[in-house]
Scaffold this active site. Structure first.
Site, PDB file in Angstrom:
ATOM      1  N   LYS A  85       0.696  -1.695  -0.424  1.00 49.19           N
ATOM      2  CA  LYS A  85      -0.255  -0.208   0.181  1.00 49.19           C
ATOM      3  C   LYS A  85       1.121   1.201  -0.088  1.00 49.19           C
ATOM      4  CE  LYS A  85      -4.416  -1.640   1.989  1.00 49.19           C
ATOM      5  NZ  LYS A  85      -4.737  -3.079   2.105  1.00 49.19           N
ATOM      6  N   GLU A 107      -9.711   6.393   3.444  1.00 48.16           N
ATOM      7  CA  GLU A 107     -10.718   5.728   3.881  1.00 48.16           C
ATOM      8  C   GLU A 107     -10.262   4.918   4.495  1.00 48.16           C
ATOM      9  OE1 GLU A 107     -10.320   5.693   0.505  1.00 48.16           O
ATOM     10  OE2 GLU A 107      -9.782   3.829   0.291  1.00 48.16           O
ATOM     11  N   SER A 375       1.772 -10.345  -0.987  1.00 44.63           N
ATOM     12  CA  SER A 375       1.091  -8.241  -0.897  1.00 44.63           C
ATOM     13  C   SER A 375       1.315  -7.835   0.228  1.00 44.63           C
ATOM     14  CB  SER A 375      -0.004  -8.331  -1.147  1.00 44.63           C
ATOM     15  OG  SER A 375      -1.059  -8.890  -0.056  1.00 44.63           O
TER      16      SER A 375
HETATM   17  C1  LIG Z   1      -4.942  -4.298   1.656  1.00 42.77           C
HETATM   18  C2  LIG Z   1      -4.177  -5.176   1.217  1.00 42.77           C
HETATM   19  C3  LIG Z   1      -4.786  -6.458   0.511  1.00 42.77           C
HETATM   20  C4  LIG Z   1      -5.979  -5.824  -0.649  1.00 42.77           C
HETATM   21  O1  LIG Z   1      -5.765  -5.230  -1.358  1.00 42.77           O
HETATM   22  P1  LIG Z   1      -5.383  -4.527  -3.173  1.00 42.77           P
HETATM   23  O2  LIG Z   1      -6.153  -3.734  -3.776  1.00 42.77           O
HETATM   24  O3  LIG Z   1      -6.364  -5.903  -3.700  1.00 42.77           O
HETATM   25  O4  LIG Z   1      -4.788  -4.913  -2.982  1.00 42.77           O
HETATM   26  C5  LIG Z   1      -3.783  -6.995  -0.400  1.00 42.77           C
HETATM   27  N1  LIG Z   1      -3.009  -7.097   0.609  1.00 42.77           N
HETATM   28  C6  LIG Z   1      -2.405  -6.456   1.680  1.00 42.77           C
HETATM   29  C7  LIG Z   1      -1.663  -7.340   3.015  1.00 42.77           C
HETATM   30  C8  LIG Z   1      -3.092  -5.419   1.969  1.00 42.77           C
HETATM   31  O5  LIG Z   1      -2.794  -4.644   3.485  1.00 42.77           O
END
Ligand SMILES: *Cc1c(COP(=O)(O)O)cnc(C)c1O
Length: 393
Positions: A85, A107, A375
Site C-alpha cells: 500500500k 478511507e 502483498s
Molecule cells: C489492502 C491489502 C490487500 C488488498 O488490496 P488490493 O488493492 O487488492 O491489493 C491485499 N494484501 C494486503 C497485505 C493488503 O494490506
C-alpha cells in the site's frame, strides 16, 4: 476530462456533478507529473529510502521442493508499514504536495491503508484525516492507535453498516466540500477515473521489478503470476508488465469467505454482477434489487463488495483468470508459508499462497515457474489467526 477512464466498457466516472472539477484537476495534475523528472526523482527517493524498495524476488526453495514447481515470492511484505500500500500512498502523497494541497483525507477498512497514508502525511508534513467505520474502529483498535501515533485524525463513520463502504461515502462528501485544499487519497485501483489508472501507475513498480528480476534469475518469463484481489491494486501492479506476454498466465485470488455458495464471501469477480459502486462500473456484489451486499472474508483487505474496473475487463476478455479461496483454506496457505519458508504472510496474501498449492498440484503444472505476489506481512493478523486456530495467545 482528457481521458474517459474506461477499460473496455468498465470504469468511467459515475459521480455527482460537484465532484467533476476535482477529478479533472487530479487527472491533469497526474498526467502532468507522472513523467516529470523532479517528481519521479523524489518518488524514487522515498520508495527507496523510506519504503525500502526494491523488494526482493525470493526463490522459495523449500516450498518449490515440496510442491514440485519453481516458486518465487515478490516480497512486498518487506516494505515499511508491512504491505504494498505504501507504493500508492507515497505516489499520491507526493502528487498532493506538487498540487499544493494542504490536507489529505483517506478511507480505511481494517486500517492498513489508513496507516500507510498517515505515515506518508507525517513524513511529508501534510495533515491526514482518515474516515473509518465505527464498527471497524471497534475491531481494529491497534491500527487506530498506530494512525493516531503518526499524527492522523481518525473520524468515526456511524452510517449504514459502519464499515468501509460507508467510510468511502463520507470521504467523498468531505472531498466535495473541501476540494480546494484537500486531496482524497484512495487506497486501491478503484473509484472514478482517474483513480484506477493512477493507483495502477503507482503500483506498476511491483511488476517492473518482478520482470527484471525474473529475467535475471531465470532468463525467461514465468509461466504464471498469482496475486490476491481485494480492490485489485497489488494484483494490477504486478500483472501490468505482463499483460502483453500472452504466455504468462495471470491469476487473481479473491476472498472466498465461508464458501461461494454460502452468500458470505468477497468474491466479486467470481460471483458478482455488473453495476456501479463508488464512482465506476465494474463487477460488484449486489442483490436482485441492486442493493450492495456485504462482503465477508477472514482477511479485511479482501472484504470489499467491489473491485477495480480493469480486473472486470481482464476477466471478460479472458486475459486473467479469477478464483476464490475460502477462509479455511487461506489459513492452510498461511501455515504452509510460515512453516516451510519462515515467512508469515498477511491473510490476504495467504489466499494467493493457498491457490499456489492447488495450482501446483494440477499434473500439467508440474515444474512450472510461478511468481506469487506476497502483498503483505502477517503481523497485523496474529490475533485473528490464533482465534481461528483455537490457540490462546
Ligand atoms: C489492502 C491489502 C490487500 C488488498 O488490496 P488490493 O488493492 O487488492 O491489493 C491485499 N494484501 C494486503 C497485505 C493488503 O494490506
Amino acid at each position: 476530462m482528457i481521458l474517459d477512464g474506461k477499460f473496455g466498457k468498465y470504469g468511467g466516472i459515475f459521480v455527482p456533478e460537484l465532484l467533476i472539477p476535482a477529478l479533472e484537476e487530479l487527472e491533469s495534475a497526474f498526467l502532468k507529473y507522472k513523467d516529470d523528472k523532479d517528481f519521479n526523482t523524489e518518488l524514487d527517493y522515498y520508495l527507496r529510502e523510506f519504503a525500502g524498495r526494491p523488494t526482493s524476488l525470493y526463490f522459495a526453495r523449500n516450498l518449490s521442493e515440496k510442491l514440485g514447481c519453481k516458486i518465487y515470492l515478490k516480497r512486498e511484505d518487506m516494505l515499511h508499514t508491512g504491505a504494498h500500500k505504501i507504493n500508492n500512498t507515497l505516489g499520491q502523497g507526493i502528487l498532493a504536495k506538487y498540487m499544493g494541497k494542504k490536507r489529505i483525507i483517506a478511507e480505511t477498512g481494517a486500517g492498513q491503508h489508513g496507516i500507510a497514508t498517515a505515515v506518508v502525511g507525517s513524513m511529508l508534513g501534510i495533515p491526514v484525516e482518515v474516515y473509518m467505520g465505527s464498527e471497524d474502529i471497534e475491531r481494529q483498535k491497534l491500527n487506530v492507535f498506530r494512525m493516531e501515533l503518526s499524527g492522523a485524525k481518525v473520524i468515526p463513520v456511524k452510517t449504514g453498516s459502519r464499515t468501509l463502504k460507508d467510510a468511502i461515502n463520507d470521504a467523498l462528501r468531505d472531498w466535495i466540500a473541501n476540494v480546494e485544499n484537500t486531496h482524497y487519497l484512495i487506497g486501491s485501483s478503484m473509484g472514478p477515473h482517474p483513480y484506477p489508472m493512477m493507483v495502477k501507475h503507482f503500483q506498476t513498480v511491483i511488476g517492473k521489478e518482478t520482470k527484471n528480476q525474473i529475467l535475471e534469475k531465470e532468463n525467461e518469463l514465468p509461466d504464471a503470476i498469482i496475486a490476491c484481489v481485494g480492490g485489485g491494486s497489488n494484483s494490477i501492479g504486478i500483472f501490468s508488465q505482463f499483460l502483453d506476454d500472452e504466455e504468462v498466465e495471470l491469476i487473481g485470488v479473491e476472498g472466498g469467505g465461508e464458501g461461494l455458495d454460502s452468500g458470505k464471501h468477497g468474491a466479486t469477480l467470481c460471483r458478482g454482477s455488473e453495476g456501479v459502486l463508488h464512482g465506476s462500473l465494474s463487477f460488484i456484489l449486489q442483490n436482485d434489487d441492486g442493493q450492495i451486499s456485504e462482503a465477508h472474508s477472514v482477511s479485511a483487505g479482501l472484504d470489499y463488495p467491489g473491485v477495480g474496473p480493469e480486473h472486470s475487463y481482464l476477466k471478460v476478455t479472458d486475459r486473467a483468470k479469477y478464483v476464490a479461496i475460502t477462509n479455511k483454506d487461506a489459513l492452510r496457505g498461511f501455515e504452509l508459508l510460515s512453516k516451510y519458508e519462515g515467512i508469515i504472510p498477511a491473510l490476504e496474501s495467504a489466499h494467493a499462497v493457498e491457490y499456489l498449492e492447488k495450482y501446483a498440484k494440477i499434473p500439467e503444472n508440474e515444474g512450472k515457474t510461478i511468481v506469487v505476489n506476497l502483498s503483505g506481512r502477517g503481523d497485523k493478523d496474529m490475533f485473528i489467526v490464533a482465534r481461528e486456530m483455537e490457540v490462546k495467545i
